[in-house]
Every structure is written in C-alpha cells, then in structure tokens.
Enzyme design. Structure first.
Site, short mmCIF file in Angstrom:
data_model
loop_
_atom_site.label_atom_id
_atom_site.label_comp_id
_atom_site.label_asym_id
_atom_site.label_seq_id
_atom_site.Cartn_x
_atom_site.Cartn_y
_atom_site.Cartn_z
CG ASN A 121 -6.75 -1.57 1.66
OD1 ASN A 121 -6.04 -1.19 0.73
ND2 ASN A 121 -6.26 -1.95 2.82
CB CYS A 145 -0.94 0.01 1.20
SG CYS A 145 -1.80 -1.54 1.41
CG HIS A 187 -3.37 2.94 2.41
ND1 HIS A 187 -3.99 2.54 1.24
CD2 HIS A 187 -3.28 1.83 3.19
CE1 HIS A 187 -4.27 1.25 1.32
NE2 HIS A 187 -3.86 0.80 2.49
O1 UT7 Z 1 -3.78 -1.81 3.83
C1 UT7 Z 1 -3.08 -2.46 4.84
C2 UT7 Z 1 -3.67 -3.78 5.05
N1 UT7 Z 1 -4.68 -4.05 6.00
C3 UT7 Z 1 -5.26 -3.22 6.91
O2 UT7 Z 1 -5.05 -2.07 7.01
C4 UT7 Z 1 -6.25 -3.86 7.82
C5 UT7 Z 1 -6.15 -3.32 9.23
N2 UT7 Z 1 -7.09 -4.01 10.09
C6 UT7 Z 1 -8.42 -3.77 10.09
O3 UT7 Z 1 -8.88 -2.94 9.32
C7 UT7 Z 1 -9.30 -4.50 11.06
O4 UT7 Z 1 -8.49 -5.24 11.95
C8 UT7 Z 1 -10.34 -5.46 10.37
C9 UT7 Z 1 -11.40 -4.65 9.66
C10 UT7 Z 1 -9.65 -6.39 9.40
C11 UT7 Z 1 -11.06 -6.29 11.44
O5 UT7 Z 1 -11.71 -5.43 12.34
P1 UT7 Z 1 -11.48 -5.61 13.90
O6 UT7 Z 1 -12.27 -4.58 14.56
O7 UT7 Z 1 -10.01 -5.63 14.14
O8 UT7 Z 1 -12.13 -7.04 14.17
P2 UT7 Z 1 -11.47 -8.32 14.86
O9 UT7 Z 1 -10.62 -9.06 13.89
O10 UT7 Z 1 -10.90 -7.96 16.19
O11 UT7 Z 1 -12.78 -9.20 15.12
C12 UT7 Z 1 -13.81 -8.77 16.04
C13 UT7 Z 1 -14.98 -9.73 15.93
C14 UT7 Z 1 -14.55 -11.20 16.02
O12 UT7 Z 1 -15.60 -11.90 16.70
P3 UT7 Z 1 -15.48 -12.25 18.26
O13 UT7 Z 1 -14.24 -13.08 18.40
O14 UT7 Z 1 -15.38 -10.94 18.97
O15 UT7 Z 1 -16.75 -12.99 18.54
C15 UT7 Z 1 -14.51 -11.65 14.60
O16 UT7 Z 1 -14.73 -13.04 14.46
O17 UT7 Z 1 -15.62 -9.59 14.68
C16 UT7 Z 1 -15.64 -10.86 13.99
N3 UT7 Z 1 -15.46 -10.59 12.57
C17 UT7 Z 1 -16.50 -10.34 11.75
N4 UT7 Z 1 -17.81 -10.27 11.95
C18 UT7 Z 1 -18.60 -9.97 10.89
C19 UT7 Z 1 -14.29 -10.53 11.87
N5 UT7 Z 1 -14.56 -10.21 10.58
C20 UT7 Z 1 -15.91 -10.11 10.48
C21 UT7 Z 1 -16.78 -9.80 9.42
N6 UT7 Z 1 -18.10 -9.74 9.66
N7 UT7 Z 1 -16.33 -9.57 8.18
#
Ligand code: UT7
Length: 332
Positions: A289, A118, A259
C-alpha cells in the site's frame, strides 16, 4: 491561456519512481512474528519497496514527474501548477511541490501539497481537471508520493506489513475535445473517523479513548479492522454511484483502478458489483500500500504497457486516512 469553454482534459504523460530496495514478506517474517502466507492471504501483498536514506518524498516525486514530463513532451517551465499529494513529506515548510518545482524548472507555477492520504492523488486529479476545464490553467502536474516505511514501527506487524514507498505522476493538459477528461467526480471526508489511522508525534496527539494497543509515538497508528469495514462499503458505493451517474455498464469501462490497500477489499467490490476481474488492475502484490502513490503507479503501468485505449472510460476510486474517499470517471 486558451479558450476555456467546451474544452476537455487529457493525460499527456505519466511516470513513476520507486526505491530499488525490495522487502519481501519472507524478509519481514525474519523480524516479526508473521509469514508470507498470512500476509499474502490477508492482503495480497508479497513485496514492497523501501526507501534508502538518500531516497525521499522529494527525490521520488521529482523523478516520477521528470518521466511524466518527458513522455508528455512538456518542459517543467510550461507547467501552470504542481500538486504533490503526500502525508509523508520531509518538511512541512516549504511544500515538497515548491522544491520539485525548482528541480524541474517550473519557476512560475502554483505549487502546493495536498494531504488527503490515500485519496490525495485523486483529489488532485479532480481539482486539476476542474481548473483546466474552466480555463484557469492549461497544464497541471499531479504527483502522488509516499515514504511511509519511515513512519512505521517495523516491530509492529499490524502496520509494517502493509505499507510501501513510491511515487507516481501525471501531467494533465487542456484538450480541444470536451468529451475527454473527468466526466464524474466525487470527493468526501468524514473526520469523525480520523482516529482509525493517524501519526501521533507527542502525547497530546493521542485521543484519550485510544488505548487499545501500546502507543508508539512517531509511528503510524492504525486500527485496521475498522478501516477495512469502512473501505469495503465505500469502494462499492463509489463504483456503483460512478456507473449509475454516467450510465455506464460494468463492461463498458476499460479499467477500474482502485487504491491498492488490500486485495480482499478490491475483490469484495468485484464480487458485489460483478465487475470483470480482468479489468480491475491489481499490483499490490509488488508494491504493498503506497497510499497517495498507489493510483498513479497503477495508471503509469497501464499507460506504459500500452493498455490505455483512447476514447474509453476508466473508473478510479480511493479511500484513506482522514477518513477521505474519492472517485473519478475519466474519459481517455
Ligand atoms: O490505505 C488505507 C489504510 N489502511 C488499510 O486499508 C488497511 C485496512 N485493513 C486491513 O487491510 C486489515 O485489517 C489488516 C491487513 C491490517 C489486518 O487484517 P485482518 O484480517 O483485519 O486481521 P486482524 O487485525 O483482525 O487480526 C487477525 C489475527 C489476530 O490474531 P488473533 O487475535 O485472531 O489470534 C492478529 O493478532 O491475525 C493476527 N495478525 C497477524 N498475524 C500474522 C495481525 N497481523 C498479523 C501479521 N501476521 N502481520
């Protein structure tokens, strides 16, 4: 080549190309356990573009560059260099830049691909500014382009919801006014964190200690939380440092182009640094993204809307896999 000393750099033209097909959060909710509400709240994304079979890193990059050349009033054959920032090119050999060079008639230009995820477009822009400023080149095209939807497993909701496809391009040219162009730049990487986002193709690509979730070979593997924490800190540091080094006050910057990885990451920088929200450009809701394409797509939308004023600074910041991060203060 013109006299090198005391010259600046100008963005002569920008362009973008995105696939016609749009995948909304509602579409995704039909194939994985997610919802429009969850994705929008956690990321700011509502929709992303997805390449059809005939749309490639090459074709999208070429189309974005053709528009940028057209707006710049420059022919492909006049380019001294083409840099393609991408981590999703169809072929490693030859470079996508070589094929785009052929397509636009740049048959004598230096052509190469740049893999900084990115941060790639900003790495390219910083390099191009330096090359032009010191007189090694007069006209350089930088293209940021990705077709990441081919690298995601659509059944993996932790990754598939984030990424989208697209391309953006900018043509930079020498300008007699030395105040124009990049007045501050940084480029960084910390390879100790590469495991947070990578694309394993065969079992040997997977580090022994990466066992958190099932490994899906051939697809992007992302530890989102870790990248998130890293990005929040780096974004704030990079913007703070850019303002400090240039002596600019937050409201003297006409646009902050970050970004587009997650709207919450951008909002945390707004809050922490008290940036004027109306000057922080956000289009993640429409594109998701798009990695290396995200900054040049923002730039092109701003130019197209006539919102870029001459003589005023823009702050650009990016971070991505590697991990890499970069910044640039650009005087228009
Ligand atoms: O460009 C550079 C590359 N990448 C990035 O910049 C990504 C940076 N990271 C992020 O944007 C975030 O970490 C994500 C959007 C990928 C994930 O969001 P988060 O707030 O960090 O969620 P998490 O992974 O901590 O998951 C929280 C909960 C989990 O459930 P439990 O364990 O709390 O019951 C996940 O299983 O949300 C669940 N979850 C979802 N639920 C519905 C994870 N993905 C999803 C989804 N839909 N797509």
């Amino acid at each position: 080549m013109t006299e090198a000393f005391g010259r600046g750099v100008r963005i002569a033209g920008t362009g973008r190309a995105v696939p016609a097909h749009v995948v909304t959060n509602h579409d995704l909710a039909k194939i994985v356990d997610t919802s429009d509400e969850w994705i929008a709240q956690r990321t700011g994304i509502r929709a992303r573009h997805k390449a059809a079979d005939h749309e490639t890193v090459f074709s999208l990059g070429r189309d974005a560059l053709l528009k940028a050349l057209d707006r710049a009033g420059i022919k492909g054959e006049e380019l001294d260099m083409i840099i393609v920032a991408s981590v999703s090119g169809e072929m490693l050999c030859p470079s996508t830049a070589a094929r785009i060079g052929e397509a636009v008639g740049a048959n004598d230009a230096a052509v190469f691909d740049l893999a900084a995820a990115c941060s790639g477009f900003l790495y390219g822009m910083n390099l191009a500014d330096t090359m032009i400023r010191c007189g090694r080149a007069d006209r350089i095209a930088i293209i940021g382009v990705e077709v990441l939807t081919r690298l995601v497993d659509w059944s993996d909701r932790t990754v598939s919801i984030i990424f989208g496809d697209g391309a953006g391009a900018a043509v930079l040219v020498a300008d007699p006014d030395p105040r124009k162009g990049c007045v501050h730049q940084t480029m960084h990487g910390d390879g100790r964190l590469w495991r947070t986002l990578y694309h394993p193709k065969v079992p040997r690509d997977v580090p022994d200690n990466d066992t958190a979730n099932p490994i899906r070979l051939g697809y992007l593997r992302m530890h989102g939380r870790e990248i998130y924490k890293f990005a929040v800190t780096r974004f704030q540091q990079a913007i703070h440092e850019a303002l400090e080094r240039t002596g600019l006050k937050v409201d003297e910057v006409q646009h902050y182009i970050c970004h587009q990885s997650n709207q919450r990451i951008i909002e945390s920088a707004i809050e922490k640094l008290r940036l004027p929200p109306e000057r922080v450009y956000v289009n993640i809701d429409r594109y998701g993204n798009t990695s290396a394409a995200s900054i040049p797509i923002c730039l092109d939308e701003l130019f197209e809307a006539g919102r870029v004023e001459s003589g005023k600074p823009i702050v650009l910041v990016a971070f991505g896999a590697g991990v890499t991060w970069a910044s640039c203060v650009w005087n228009t």
